[in-house]
Design an enzyme around this catalytic site. Structure first.
Site, PDB file in Angstrom:
ATOM      1  N   HIS A  19      -7.249  26.008  26.949  1.00 37.28           N
ATOM      2  CA  HIS A  19      -6.652  25.103  27.939  1.00 37.28           C
ATOM      3  C   HIS A  19      -5.159  25.323  28.135  1.00 37.28           C
ATOM      4  O   HIS A  19      -4.593  24.880  29.129  1.00 37.28           O
ATOM      5  CB  HIS A  19      -6.894  23.649  27.532  1.00 37.28           C
ATOM      6  CG  HIS A  19      -6.026  23.179  26.408  1.00 37.28           C
ATOM      7  ND1 HIS A  19      -6.226  23.583  25.108  1.00 37.28           N
ATOM      8  CD2 HIS A  19      -4.950  22.355  26.397  1.00 37.28           C
ATOM      9  CE1 HIS A  19      -5.320  23.017  24.322  1.00 37.28           C
ATOM     10  NE2 HIS A  19      -4.539  22.270  25.072  1.00 37.28           N
ATOM     11  N   ARG A  20      -4.496  26.002  27.211  1.00 41.23           N
ATOM     12  CA  ARG A  20      -3.061  26.233  27.355  1.00 41.23           C
ATOM     13  C   ARG A  20      -2.744  27.520  28.107  1.00 41.23           C
ATOM     14  O   ARG A  20      -1.596  27.771  28.453  1.00 41.23           O
ATOM     15  CB  ARG A  20      -2.391  26.255  25.975  1.00 41.23           C
ATOM     16  CG  ARG A  20      -2.299  24.869  25.329  1.00 41.23           C
ATOM     17  CD  ARG A  20      -1.512  24.911  24.040  1.00 41.23           C
ATOM     18  NE  ARG A  20      -1.260  23.574  23.523  1.00 41.23           N
ATOM     19  CZ  ARG A  20      -0.659  23.319  22.358  1.00 41.23           C
ATOM     20  NH1 ARG A  20      -0.249  24.331  21.600  1.00 41.23           N
ATOM     21  NH2 ARG A  20      -0.473  22.075  21.961  1.00 41.23           N
ATOM     22  N   GLY A  21      -3.754  28.339  28.341  1.00 42.30           N
ATOM     23  CA  GLY A  21      -3.550  29.564  29.092  1.00 42.30           C
ATOM     24  C   GLY A  21      -3.438  29.280  30.579  1.00 42.30           C
ATOM     25  O   GLY A  21      -3.673  28.163  31.044  1.00 42.30           O
ATOM     26  N   GLY A  24      -7.047  28.429  31.919  1.00 42.26           N
ATOM     27  CA  GLY A  24      -7.545  27.190  31.330  1.00 42.26           C
ATOM     28  C   GLY A  24      -6.800  25.966  31.800  1.00 42.26           C
ATOM     29  O   GLY A  24      -7.405  24.921  32.082  1.00 42.26           O
ATOM     30  N   SER A 115     -13.788  38.846  34.187  1.00 45.30           N
ATOM     31  CA  SER A 115     -12.671  39.528  34.848  1.00 45.30           C
ATOM     32  C   SER A 115     -13.229  40.605  35.760  1.00 45.30           C
ATOM     33  O   SER A 115     -14.265  41.209  35.467  1.00 45.30           O
ATOM     34  CB  SER A 115     -11.748  40.153  33.802  1.00 45.30           C
ATOM     35  OG  SER A 115     -10.831  41.050  34.403  1.00 45.30           O
ATOM     36  N   SER A 116     -12.500  40.895  36.826  1.00 43.51           N
ATOM     37  CA  SER A 116     -12.958  41.935  37.745  1.00 43.51           C
ATOM     38  C   SER A 116     -12.841  43.333  37.145  1.00 43.51           C
ATOM     39  O   SER A 116     -13.371  44.298  37.712  1.00 43.51           O
ATOM     40  CB  SER A 116     -12.150  41.872  39.051  1.00 43.51           C
ATOM     41  OG  SER A 116     -10.767  42.051  38.796  1.00 43.51           O
ATOM     42  N   CYS A 117     -12.178  43.476  35.983  1.00 36.18           N
ATOM     43  CA  CYS A 117     -12.068  44.796  35.355  1.00 36.18           C
ATOM     44  C   CYS A 117     -13.392  45.263  34.761  1.00 36.18           C
ATOM     45  O   CYS A 117     -13.494  46.393  34.284  1.00 36.18           O
ATOM     46  CB  CYS A 117     -10.985  44.792  34.282  1.00 36.18           C
ATOM     47  SG  CYS A 117     -11.427  43.888  32.782  1.00 36.18           S
ATOM     48  N   TYR A 144     -11.013  45.698  26.853  1.00 35.67           N
ATOM     49  CA  TYR A 144     -11.125  44.318  27.346  1.00 35.67           C
ATOM     50  C   TYR A 144     -12.360  44.187  28.230  1.00 35.67           C
ATOM     51  O   TYR A 144     -13.106  43.206  28.138  1.00 35.67           O
ATOM     52  CB  TYR A 144      -9.859  43.965  28.113  1.00 35.67           C
ATOM     53  CG  TYR A 144      -9.823  42.575  28.675  1.00 35.67           C
ATOM     54  CD1 TYR A 144      -9.625  41.470  27.854  1.00 35.67           C
ATOM     55  CD2 TYR A 144      -9.948  42.346  30.050  1.00 35.67           C
ATOM     56  CE1 TYR A 144      -9.562  40.182  28.371  1.00 35.67           C
ATOM     57  CE2 TYR A 144      -9.890  41.077  30.575  1.00 35.67           C
ATOM     58  CZ  TYR A 144      -9.693  40.001  29.732  1.00 35.67           C
ATOM     59  OH  TYR A 144      -9.641  38.733  30.249  1.00 35.67           O
ATOM     60  N   LYS A 148     -15.718  41.716  27.919  1.00 38.20           N
ATOM     61  CA  LYS A 148     -16.116  40.774  28.974  1.00 38.20           C
ATOM     62  C   LYS A 148     -17.543  41.037  29.443  1.00 38.20           C
ATOM     63  O   LYS A 148     -18.300  40.097  29.715  1.00 38.20           O
ATOM     64  CB  LYS A 148     -15.134  40.847  30.144  1.00 38.20           C
ATOM     65  CG  LYS A 148     -13.784  40.207  29.862  1.00 38.20           C
ATOM     66  CD  LYS A 148     -13.938  38.718  29.617  1.00 38.20           C
ATOM     67  CE  LYS A 148     -12.619  38.012  29.445  1.00 38.20           C
ATOM     68  NZ  LYS A 148     -12.773  36.558  29.206  1.00 38.20           N
ATOM     69  N   THR A 172     -10.604  37.901  40.349  1.00 35.40           N
ATOM     70  CA  THR A 172      -9.719  39.035  40.566  1.00 35.40           C
ATOM     71  C   THR A 172      -8.397  38.770  39.850  1.00 35.40           C
ATOM     72  O   THR A 172      -8.283  37.830  39.062  1.00 35.40           O
ATOM     73  CB  THR A 172      -9.514  39.255  42.079  1.00 35.40           C
ATOM     74  OG1 THR A 172      -8.837  40.497  42.283  1.00 35.40           O
ATOM     75  CG2 THR A 172      -8.735  38.117  42.710  1.00 35.40           C
ATOM     76  N   HIS A 187       0.727  41.217  33.055  1.00 38.06           N
ATOM     77  CA  HIS A 187       0.072  41.895  34.166  1.00 38.06           C
ATOM     78  C   HIS A 187       1.090  42.229  35.249  1.00 38.06           C
ATOM     79  O   HIS A 187       2.252  41.843  35.173  1.00 38.06           O
ATOM     80  CB  HIS A 187      -1.055  41.024  34.721  1.00 38.06           C
ATOM     81  CG  HIS A 187      -2.226  40.909  33.792  1.00 38.06           C
ATOM     82  ND1 HIS A 187      -2.505  39.766  33.073  1.00 38.06           N
ATOM     83  CD2 HIS A 187      -3.186  41.808  33.453  1.00 38.06           C
ATOM     84  CE1 HIS A 187      -3.589  39.965  32.336  1.00 38.06           C
ATOM     85  NE2 HIS A 187      -4.020  41.187  32.549  1.00 38.06           N
ATOM     86  N   ARG A 195      10.992  41.310  36.399  1.00 31.30           N
ATOM     87  CA  ARG A 195      11.881  42.457  36.573  1.00 31.30           C
ATOM     88  C   ARG A 195      12.795  42.283  37.788  1.00 31.30           C
ATOM     89  O   ARG A 195      14.007  42.535  37.713  1.00 31.30           O
ATOM     90  CB  ARG A 195      11.033  43.723  36.731  1.00 31.30           C
ATOM     91  CG  ARG A 195      11.810  45.019  36.623  1.00 31.30           C
ATOM     92  CD  ARG A 195      10.875  46.193  36.651  1.00 31.30           C
ATOM     93  NE  ARG A 195       9.852  46.082  35.616  1.00 31.30           N
ATOM     94  CZ  ARG A 195       8.759  46.836  35.570  1.00 31.30           C
ATOM     95  NH1 ARG A 195       8.543  47.745  36.506  1.00 31.30           N
ATOM     96  NH2 ARG A 195       7.880  46.683  34.605  1.00 31.30           N
TER      97      ARG A 195
END
Length: 326
Positions: A19-21, A24, A115-117, A144, A148, A172, A187, A195
């Site tokens: 939930h902290r991400g 989430g 994840s779309s990966c 990863y 998944k 995505t 990411h 940056r």
């Protein structure tokens, strides 16, 4: 046809793992907006998802009826390349512990966030759900992705063998509040925001980005993902012979070069953008076919232009309060 009666109700005790991400926390916000107030959460200090026995004890004590698994070890190209064993082992443990315990504890509905990966590097574009396991993965995030894929298949296997009501969504690339802005482990979009913000503040003459800038990417605001998760929990019940996972995205992509230019404009950077072509590009194009979610009645609402301005403003506010996750 969308059911008239939602498949979850405000009486459900909904455990949001992670939930902290970024994902989430967005799911928690969406659940609250939809009137779900019995939301169960646990910090890493309260519950170590890598500890199977701790997970079992927590489920026995709190008795969730619905589970959303948004917890994962995540990172960008460099992090995936540097720590392949960590990405595979940690994600496999988290998924197995939560999903198996949910099934054995009598949880009646579970949503696994993928994840779309997961899709092949050279999958036909836009990528349909049927592309899963039809080709080789992108090497820069295969560890990863394999984890998944295993989570998706575990949900599918438990539904097939034991009738466990587990579904999965494949978002995505995400961005928005709560993102990770670490200069090497984040990411692409948050890395660019960090940056270009620093360059704008320093009045730098140039910023160097990785790769050629030609790969195409699709970006979904995390609050749209939260709404998609609530929608799927309430309305999507796949049949035994139907796909058990769905894509979630905008269906619109742009080049990394175009993205960098938009981030530069949003942060006020006026200098030149150069490209380090010795660095890897990753997958050349990754656009999801979101037709199935659209047919169910859900579409993303937040445009990249709108979401990017808000995300940069939120990043700067958090930065001023020393709250940015670096």
């Amino acid at each position: 046809m969308t059911p008239i009666i939602p498949l979850i109700t405000p009486a459900d005790r909904i455990f949001v793992a992670g939930h902290r991400g970024m994902a989430g926390s967005a799911i928690c916000r969406a659940l609250q907006r939809a009137g779900y107030n019995q939301i169960l959460t646990a910090s890493r200090q309260e519950l170590d998802l890598l500890d199977a026995q701790a997970v079992q004890r927590w489920f026995a004590e709190h008795e969730p009826t619905v589970v959303v698994l948004a917890a994962a070890k995540v990172g960008g190209i460099q992090a995936n390349s540097s720590y392949p064993a960590d990405f595979l082992l940690d994600n496999l443990k988290i998924q197995t512990h939560v999903i198996e315990t949910a099934w054995r504890s009598g949880v009646r509905r579970l949503l696994f966030l993928g994840s779309s990966c997961i899709y092949p590097k050279f999958a036909e574009q836009p990528i349909r759900e049927e592309a899963l396991l039809t080709g080789a993965l992108e090497p820069t995030n295969e560890w990863y992705a394999i984890a998944k894929i295993t989570g998706i298949k575990l949900c599918e296997a438990l539904r097939r063998q034991h009738g466990f009501d587990a579904i999965s969504l494949m978002p995505t690339n995400l961005y928005g509040p709560g993102d990770n802005y670490h200069p090497t482990n984040s990411h692409v979009l948050p890395a660019l925001i960090g940056r270009f913000h620093e360059a704008a503040e320093a009045h730098a003459d140039s910023v160097t980005c990785w790769g050629t800038g030609t790969p195409l990417r699709e970006f979904l605001h995390v609050d749209d993902l939260g709404e998609a998760c609530v929608f799927a929990l309430e309305h999507w019940q796949p049949g035994p012979d139907e796909l058990q996972f769905l894509n979630v995205g905008t269906g619109v992509d742009l080049t990394i070069r175009e993205l960098a230019e938009q981030v530069a404009a949003a942060t006020g950077f006026k200098g030149q953008i150069s490209w380090d072509m010795t660095k890897p590009d990753g997958t050349p194009k990754k656009q999801l076919d979101v037709g199935r979610m659209a047919n169910l009645g859900w579409r993303a609402r937040i445009s990249l232009a709108e979401g990017l301005v808000d995300t940069v403003a939120a990043f700067r506010e958090l930065l001023s309060e020393n709250l940015v996750r670096l």
